[in-house]
Scaffold this active site. Structure first.
Site, PDB file in Angstrom:
ATOM      1  NE  ARG A 150       5.089  -9.084  -8.769  1.00  0.00           N
ATOM      2  CZ  ARG A 150       5.119  -8.023  -9.570  1.00  0.00           C
ATOM      3  NH1 ARG A 150       4.446  -6.931  -9.255  1.00  0.00           N
ATOM      4  NH2 ARG A 150       5.811  -8.051 -10.693  1.00  0.00           N
TER       5      ARG A 150
ATOM      6  CG  HIS B 142      10.479  -5.641 -11.313  1.00  0.00           C
ATOM      7  ND1 HIS B 142       9.342  -5.771 -10.534  1.00  0.00           N
ATOM      8  CD2 HIS B 142      10.465  -4.372 -11.770  1.00  0.00           C
ATOM      9  CE1 HIS B 142       8.685  -4.620 -10.521  1.00  0.00           C
ATOM     10  NE2 HIS B 142       9.355  -3.758 -11.255  1.00  0.00           N
TER      11      HIS B 142
ATOM     12  CD  GLU C  39       4.584  -2.421 -14.805  1.00  0.00           C
ATOM     13  OE1 GLU C  39       3.550  -2.129 -14.196  1.00  0.00           O
ATOM     14  OE2 GLU C  39       5.585  -1.663 -14.865  1.00  0.00           O
TER      15      GLU C  39
ATOM     16  CG  ASN D 159       1.892  -4.678 -12.271  1.00  0.00           C
ATOM     17  OD1 ASN D 159       1.424  -5.596 -11.592  1.00  0.00           O
ATOM     18  ND2 ASN D 159       3.150  -4.662 -12.668  1.00  0.00           N
TER      19      ASN D 159
ATOM     20  CE1 TYR E 198       1.271   1.664  -8.969  1.00  0.00           C
ATOM     21  CE2 TYR E 198       1.561   0.479 -11.038  1.00  0.00           C
ATOM     22  CZ  TYR E 198       1.889   0.668  -9.708  1.00  0.00           C
ATOM     23  OH  TYR E 198       2.827  -0.137  -9.106  1.00  0.00           O
TER      24      TYR E 198
ATOM     25  CD  GLU F  36       4.121  -3.263  -9.820  1.00  0.00           C
ATOM     26  OE1 GLU F  36       3.974  -2.058 -10.142  1.00  0.00           O
ATOM     27  OE2 GLU F  36       5.090  -3.944 -10.190  1.00  0.00           O
TER      28      GLU F  36
END
Length: 446
Positions: free
Chosen positions: A76, A120, A165, A292, A294, A351
């Site tokens: 990606r 991005h 995002e 994504n 985290y 992600e």
């Protein structure tokens, strides 16, 4: 216990153009908002810039060869708008589009499926000079940029992601001021979020109109929020944070409307809201959703912190070197939420990764066992969600390399490959070899 994944599961890593490409003045590339943002002292840790980054623009063949060696089946990446259109609109820079054509050809020749992110965060500075994402004309400019990519790369690229995002572009860039363009206005951030999502909808409609062969989706922040305590105040504050960071983006994209509790909250605070009469233009049928993920953010009420009146709470939990809480089960809960609350049929983890300030041992090896543990725990959580009915189609580690990590510069290392920024040497960490074995075995033993 063996955690097996499907044979057609996409395994890869993710990167972003400004974070790895470098070559900011090479072959006609135009200036981006990140080039400008990095020029202001104090914006980036240690005064770092993405001028060279990982020099991927000049070393992409070496990088693709390394991906192949590490067993990746997918990759990606994002396209730099200013390489394609130096002024953000009008004339096409053939050298720029040729770079991405060559990159895609190199990936395909090595058996690696390209997943292309159209935007991005590195907006052409020339467009920021006329208002950036708070200017409604951006929808037209973004659509024209998308058309170039669809026409030149369509057919070879089968997986497309419109925007990465949008929360970060809107609020981290225009309210918190930690990202380019470095603004501090909540109403501006709200307007930016609305126009970004309209641009996403326009990009999807154009994709369908042109009959591009392949699939299209969007990558959103998988922000997972929990209350610090079970007090009514903290529960309500966590709900607001969820509305601010998660539902403000997932709801219009997947349900066709912004969350009404947040609209009311912002109205009561006297904030200037964008017109919400075109919400339907945002909610276009998608082939997949990228998330994504985290960490988990624990929230408590704080009436003094306008306009959301909340704050993040410190928890006694394992943490990354960015001080992010490590809670792998939050990924399982997120994936189930997408299935059960939003009816998402196809999802990719676009992600997932962790920052540790790794060191190179005397023997030249980077033994990042903490990163292996992080990835392994999150893959177990993803596997559990799949057992509960989630159609997870792929997993992308953030990131392939240690790179220019936005406001943290070169300080924050997320890569499974160590980057020696002084001489541009790449050194796979132990996590890269563990990940290769996992891909080869299509899973791992507990």
């Amino acid at each position: 216990m063996k955690f097996d994944f499907p044979k057609d599961f996409a395994w890869g890593t993710a990167t972003a153009s400004y974070q790895i490409e470098g070559a900011v003045k090479q072959d006609g590339r135009g200036e981006t908002i990140w080039d400008r943002f990095c020029q202001t002292p104090g914006n980036i840790r240690h005064g770092d810039t993405g001028d060279i980054a990982c020099d991927h623009y000049n070393r992409y063949r070496e990088d693709v060869a390394l991906m192949k060696e590490l067993g990746h089946t997918s990759y990606r990446f994002s396209v730099c708008w200013s390489r394609i259109m130096p002024s953000g609109r009008g004339k096409i820079n053939e050298s720029g589009i040729r770079f991405y054509e060559n990159l895609v050809d190199e990936l395909l020749a090595n058996g690696i499926e390209p997943y292309l992110t159209i935007y991005h965060w590195d907006l052409p500075q020339a467009l920021q000079d006329i208002g950036g994402w708070q200017n409604e004309a951006m929808i037209v400019y973004f659509e024209a940029y998308c058309r170039v990519l669809y026409e030149r790369l369509g057919g070879k690229v089968k997986k497309w992601i419109t925007i990465n995002e949008p929360f970060c572009t809107a609020f981290v860039g225009n309210y918190f001021g930690e990202h380019a363009p470095g603004m501090h206005d909540f109403s501006t951030a709200l307007r930016v979020s609305y126009i970004l999502l309209q641009a996403h909808g326009a990009a999807v409609r154009l994709f369908r109109k042109l009959g591009v062969k392949g699939e299209i989706g969007i990558s959103l922040n998988g922000a997972h929020t929990k209350p610090y305590s079970q007090s009514p105040q903290d529960i309500q504050a966590a709900r607001r944070q969820d509305g601010f960071e998660f539902r403000w983006f997932f709801d219009p994209v997947l349900k066709g409307s912004f969350p009404r509790d947040m609209v009311q909250w912002y109205t009561d605070k006297g904030l200037s809201l964008p017109r919400l009469d075109e919400e339907a233009s945002i909610c276009e049928p998608l082939d997949f959703i990228g998330v994504n993920y985290y960490a988990v953010n624990y929230i408590r009420n704080n009436g003094a912190r306008w306009p959301l009146c909340l704050e993040s709470a410190t928890m006694d939990l394992p943490k990354s070197d960015r001080n992010w809480n490590i809670v792998a089960d939050g990924l399982r809960e997120l994936l189930l939420r997408l299935k059960n609350e939003y009816g998402v049929q196809n999802v990719y983890i676009t992600e997932n990764g962790v920052a540790y300030n790794d060191v190179v041992g005397l023997d030249g090896q980077i033994m990042d066992y903490n990163r292996i543990d992080y990835i392994r725990r999150h893959l177990i959580a993803a596997h559990q969600a799949m057992n509960e009915g989630v159609n997870l189609r792929g997993y992308f580690v953030w990131s392939l390399y240690d790179n220019f990590e936005w406001a943290y510069g070169r300080y924050s290392r997320f890569g499974i490959v160590w980057m020696d920024f002084e001489n541009q040497n790449r050194h796979p960490k132990q996590s890269a070899y563990w990940y290769r074995q996992t891909i080869n075995d299509k899973g791992f033993d507990a």
